[in-house]
Design a protein around this motif. Structure first.
Motif, short mmCIF file in Angstrom:
data_model
loop_
_atom_site.label_atom_id
_atom_site.label_comp_id
_atom_site.label_asym_id
_atom_site.label_seq_id
_atom_site.Cartn_x
_atom_site.Cartn_y
_atom_site.Cartn_z
N ASP A 83 31.53 -1.57 22.30
CA ASP A 83 32.32 -0.47 21.97
C ASP A 83 33.75 -1.00 21.39
O ASP A 83 34.24 -0.38 20.48
CB ASP A 83 32.37 0.53 23.02
N ARG A 84 34.31 -2.27 22.01
CA ARG A 84 35.48 -2.60 21.61
C ARG A 84 35.50 -3.22 20.59
O ARG A 84 36.53 -3.13 19.49
CB ARG A 84 36.11 -3.58 22.59
N MET A 85 34.53 -3.93 20.16
CA MET A 85 34.26 -4.44 18.74
C MET A 85 34.05 -3.46 17.65
O MET A 85 34.53 -3.59 16.65
CB MET A 85 33.10 -5.50 18.87
N THR A 86 33.32 -2.39 18.00
CA THR A 86 32.91 -1.29 17.37
C THR A 86 34.35 -0.59 16.60
O THR A 86 34.48 -0.35 15.60
CB THR A 86 32.22 -0.40 17.76
N ALA A 87 35.18 -0.39 17.73
CA ALA A 87 36.33 0.39 17.51
C ALA A 87 37.38 -0.84 16.78
O ALA A 87 38.19 -0.05 16.04
CB ALA A 87 37.28 0.56 19.00
N ASP A 88 37.36 -1.96 16.94
CA ASP A 88 38.26 -2.76 16.05
C ASP A 88 37.22 -4.01 15.73
O ASP A 88 37.15 -4.87 16.26
CB ASP A 88 39.37 -3.33 17.18
N PRO A 89 36.65 -3.89 14.66
CA PRO A 89 35.90 -5.00 13.97
C PRO A 89 36.61 -6.31 13.71
O PRO A 89 35.86 -7.18 13.51
CB PRO A 89 35.20 -4.22 12.50
N ASP A 90 37.78 -6.12 13.67
CA ASP A 90 38.78 -7.47 13.46
C ASP A 90 39.10 -8.19 14.72
O ASP A 90 39.87 -9.17 14.74
CB ASP A 90 39.93 -7.12 12.69
N LEU A 91 38.54 -7.62 16.08
CA LEU A 91 38.97 -8.11 17.36
C LEU A 91 38.81 -9.50 17.48
O LEU A 91 39.54 -10.16 18.01
CB LEU A 91 38.23 -7.31 18.39
N HIS A 92 37.50 -9.93 17.21
CA HIS A 92 37.18 -11.40 17.38
C HIS A 92 38.11 -12.40 16.68
O HIS A 92 38.74 -13.30 16.78
CB HIS A 92 35.64 -11.62 16.94
N TRP A 93 38.54 -11.93 15.30
CA TRP A 93 39.51 -12.92 14.61
C TRP A 93 40.99 -12.80 15.15
O TRP A 93 41.69 -13.91 15.16
CB TRP A 93 39.46 -12.41 13.07
N LYS A 94 41.10 -11.63 15.79
CA LYS A 94 42.66 -11.51 16.36
C LYS A 94 42.44 -12.36 17.47
O LYS A 94 43.25 -13.15 18.01
CB LYS A 94 42.93 -10.34 16.66
#
Length: 266
Positions: A83-94
């Motif tokens: 759900d964290r990835m869904t909420a922020d699709p850019d999270l892994h790049w950050k």
């Protein structure tokens, strides 16, 4: 902050230590690790008592890159973080420092494998120290993949283009000595001492004026692609306000009084 099952967090004085903690998989990237990393960068940015960050890996390894089993469709650990990835699709790049640059200096302490995604994260750090037995490289092309964590852009800006292209196009491993020789890392130390050395560097950073340190880091990065004239103008905008701070006055007083300065971020 508590970290996650694959990302350990601890404080060493004014230094936040983030440890990639999945040694059974050579610290291959996972959802819990990426979420923990991102939260760690945010914590460092938001907490003014943190003056530096050290990034390292558990079990004598830095990071062996993405979990290829997950990439092949076998599932990635930590689905509870989806759900964290869904909420922020850019999270892994950050998390991987592709789309985020921490305010505080980041010192990398590398032991063992630092390849593929590990070498990509490394390019987002500021100071890099490695054990003599560390291994570096961007292996993606050997597996028919693309190093999409930023390496085709960043690496030729950080080391000579001929070295960058050889690393990118051959996918071969590089020893710590080779990596230092081409400028990918700054210093090679005896195996098992990279973290100790990184913490010593962080402590020296912590002893400096935090407003000055952050302004210097920001200036280096924001002027990197400017012309010299543009860069010098931008440097003045960053630098002059530092001289007007109480910390600058404290630094001068401490020098005159031959005592350690007490900086208050003011």
């Amino acid at each position: 902050m508590a970290g996650t099952e694959h990302l350990s967090v601890r404080r060493e004085g004014a230094t936040l230590v983030l440890t990639l903690n999945r040694p059974e998989a050579k610290n291959a990237l996972s959802l819990p690790m990426l979420v923990g990393l991102y939260d760690g960068w945010l914590a460092a940015d938001e907490d003014d008592t943190i003056r530096s960050v050290v990034l390292t890996g558990a079990g004598g390894c830095f990071c062996a890159g993405m979990d290829l089993k997950a990439l092949a469709g076998k599932g990635m650990e930590g689905e509870q973080y989806r759900d964290r990835m869904t909420a922020d699709p850019d999270l892994h790049w950050k998390a991987m420092l592709r789309h985020h640059r921490p305010r505080k200096p980041v010192v990398a302490a590398v032991e063992g494998h630092c390849v593929a995604g590990g070498t990509e994260i490394l390019q987002g750090t500021d100071i890099r120290i490695a054990g003599a037995g560390a291994t570096f490289g961007l292996f993606e092309v050997r597996r028919g993949l693309f190093p999409i964590g930023g390496s085709t852009v960043r690496l030729p800006r950080q080391i000579a283009r001929t070295h960058a292209l050889e690393m990118l196009l051959t996918g071969r491993p590089y020893s710590a000595a080779e990596a230092a020789g081409i400028g990918l890392i700054g210093r090679v130390v005896p195996d098992g001492t990279a973290l100790e050395e990184a913490l010593a560097v962080a402590e020296r950073i912590n002893a400096c004026g935090p407003l000055a340190v952050e302004a210097v880091k920001a200036s280096v990065y924001e002027t990197a692609e400017m012309t010299e004239t543009e860069g010098l103008a931008a440097e003045l905008k960053r630098g002059w306000p530092v001289f007007a701070t109480d910390d600058a006055k404290e630094g001068a007083r401490a020098f005159a009084e031959q005592r350690p300065p007490v900086y208050r971020r003011a």
